[in-house]
Design a protein around this motif. Structure first.
Motif, short mmCIF file in Angstrom:
data_model
loop_
_atom_site.label_atom_id
_atom_site.label_comp_id
_atom_site.label_asym_id
_atom_site.label_seq_id
_atom_site.Cartn_x
_atom_site.Cartn_y
_atom_site.Cartn_z
N ILE A 1 -1.98 2.59 -4.77
CA ILE A 1 -1.41 1.43 -4.08
C ILE A 1 -2.40 0.29 -4.29
O ILE A 1 -3.55 0.37 -3.87
CB ILE A 1 -1.22 1.70 -2.58
CG1 ILE A 1 -0.38 2.97 -2.38
CG2 ILE A 1 -0.59 0.49 -1.89
CD1 ILE A 1 -0.45 3.54 -0.98
N TYR B 1 0.74 -5.63 5.78
CA TYR B 1 2.14 -5.75 5.37
C TYR B 1 2.94 -6.54 6.42
O TYR B 1 3.61 -7.51 6.10
CB TYR B 1 2.76 -4.37 5.16
CG TYR B 1 4.21 -4.40 4.78
CD1 TYR B 1 4.59 -4.50 3.45
CD2 TYR B 1 5.21 -4.33 5.75
CE1 TYR B 1 5.93 -4.54 3.09
CE2 TYR B 1 6.55 -4.37 5.41
CZ TYR B 1 6.91 -4.46 4.08
OH TYR B 1 8.24 -4.51 3.74
N ILE C 1 2.95 -0.20 -6.11
CA ILE C 1 2.82 1.26 -6.00
C ILE C 1 3.04 1.86 -7.38
O ILE C 1 4.06 1.60 -8.03
CB ILE C 1 3.87 1.84 -5.03
CG1 ILE C 1 3.73 1.21 -3.65
CG2 ILE C 1 3.75 3.36 -4.96
CD1 ILE C 1 4.90 1.50 -2.73
N LYS D 1 7.82 8.19 -3.42
CA LYS D 1 7.51 6.76 -3.33
C LYS D 1 8.08 6.18 -2.03
O LYS D 1 7.46 5.31 -1.41
CB LYS D 1 8.08 6.02 -4.54
CG LYS D 1 7.68 4.58 -4.63
CD LYS D 1 8.14 3.96 -5.94
CE LYS D 1 7.65 2.53 -6.05
NZ LYS D 1 8.03 1.95 -7.36
N GLU D 2 9.23 6.68 -1.61
CA GLU D 2 9.84 6.21 -0.37
C GLU D 2 8.94 6.50 0.83
O GLU D 2 8.83 5.67 1.74
CB GLU D 2 11.22 6.84 -0.17
CG GLU D 2 12.27 6.37 -1.15
CD GLU D 2 12.14 6.99 -2.56
OE1 GLU D 2 11.50 8.06 -2.70
OE2 GLU D 2 12.68 6.39 -3.50
N LYS E 1 4.69 0.11 5.46
CA LYS E 1 5.33 -0.75 6.47
C LYS E 1 4.57 -0.77 7.79
O LYS E 1 4.73 -1.68 8.59
CB LYS E 1 6.78 -0.33 6.70
CG LYS E 1 7.67 -0.67 5.53
CD LYS E 1 9.08 -0.15 5.74
CE LYS E 1 9.93 -0.41 4.51
NZ LYS E 1 11.25 0.20 4.60
N TYR F 1 2.02 -5.51 -2.32
CA TYR F 1 1.71 -4.12 -2.64
C TYR F 1 2.39 -3.72 -3.94
O TYR F 1 3.58 -3.96 -4.11
CB TYR F 1 2.23 -3.19 -1.52
CG TYR F 1 1.54 -3.40 -0.20
CD1 TYR F 1 0.61 -2.48 0.26
CD2 TYR F 1 1.81 -4.51 0.57
CE1 TYR F 1 -0.03 -2.67 1.48
CE2 TYR F 1 1.16 -4.73 1.78
CZ TYR F 1 0.25 -3.80 2.22
OH TYR F 1 -0.39 -4.00 3.42
N GLN G 1 6.28 3.92 0.80
CA GLN G 1 6.82 2.65 1.27
C GLN G 1 6.94 2.62 2.79
O GLN G 1 6.64 1.60 3.42
CB GLN G 1 8.18 2.38 0.61
CG GLN G 1 8.05 2.07 -0.87
CD GLN G 1 9.38 2.08 -1.60
OE1 GLN G 1 10.31 2.82 -1.25
NE2 GLN G 1 9.47 1.26 -2.64
N ASP G 2 7.33 3.74 3.38
CA ASP G 2 7.42 3.81 4.84
C ASP G 2 6.03 3.71 5.48
O ASP G 2 5.86 3.06 6.52
CB ASP G 2 8.10 5.11 5.28
CG ASP G 2 9.59 5.11 5.01
OD1 ASP G 2 10.17 4.01 4.82
OD2 ASP G 2 10.19 6.21 4.98
#
Length: 97
Positions: free
Chosen positions: A4, A69, A78, A56-57, A64, A76, A60-61
């Motif tokens: 990241i 962020y 990734i 990846k999800e 957040k 960001y 992303q969570d």
């Protein structure tokens, strides 16, 4: 694994204002086992986080929740990668697929 890359989009003074909360966020995910290492870029234009997650999800969570962020301090990027070679001292971080 995921790299990241954070790039600041505000002044370092504003970054410093949120650094304590950002470090608390990092500590939460070090404790959960998601983060492997992190640190600032040199020159200080952002930071790098090496993370372990199922997708990846999921990353992303996690992102957040970062105050950088939610306060629009950084962008960001990734990058997912699959380690194929590694130093034996890091074997515990490598998952065989």
């Amino acid at each position: 694994m995921f790299i990241i890359s954070l790039t600041y989009k505000t002044s370092l003074e504003n970054v410093e204002h949120f650094i304590r909360e950002h470090n608390d966020f990092l500590e939460k995910y070090y404790s959960s086992g998601h983060l492997i290492t992190s640190g600032r870029k040199e020159p200080r234009t952002g930071g790098i986080i090496l993370a372990d997650a199922h997708s990846k999800e999921e990353i992303q969570d996690i992102i957040k929740e970062d105050p950088f962020y939610s306060n629009d301090i950084a962008d960001y990027e990734i990058t997912e990668f699959i380690p194929s070679k590694y130093n034996e001292h890091f074997k515990s971080f490598i998952k065989n697929s």
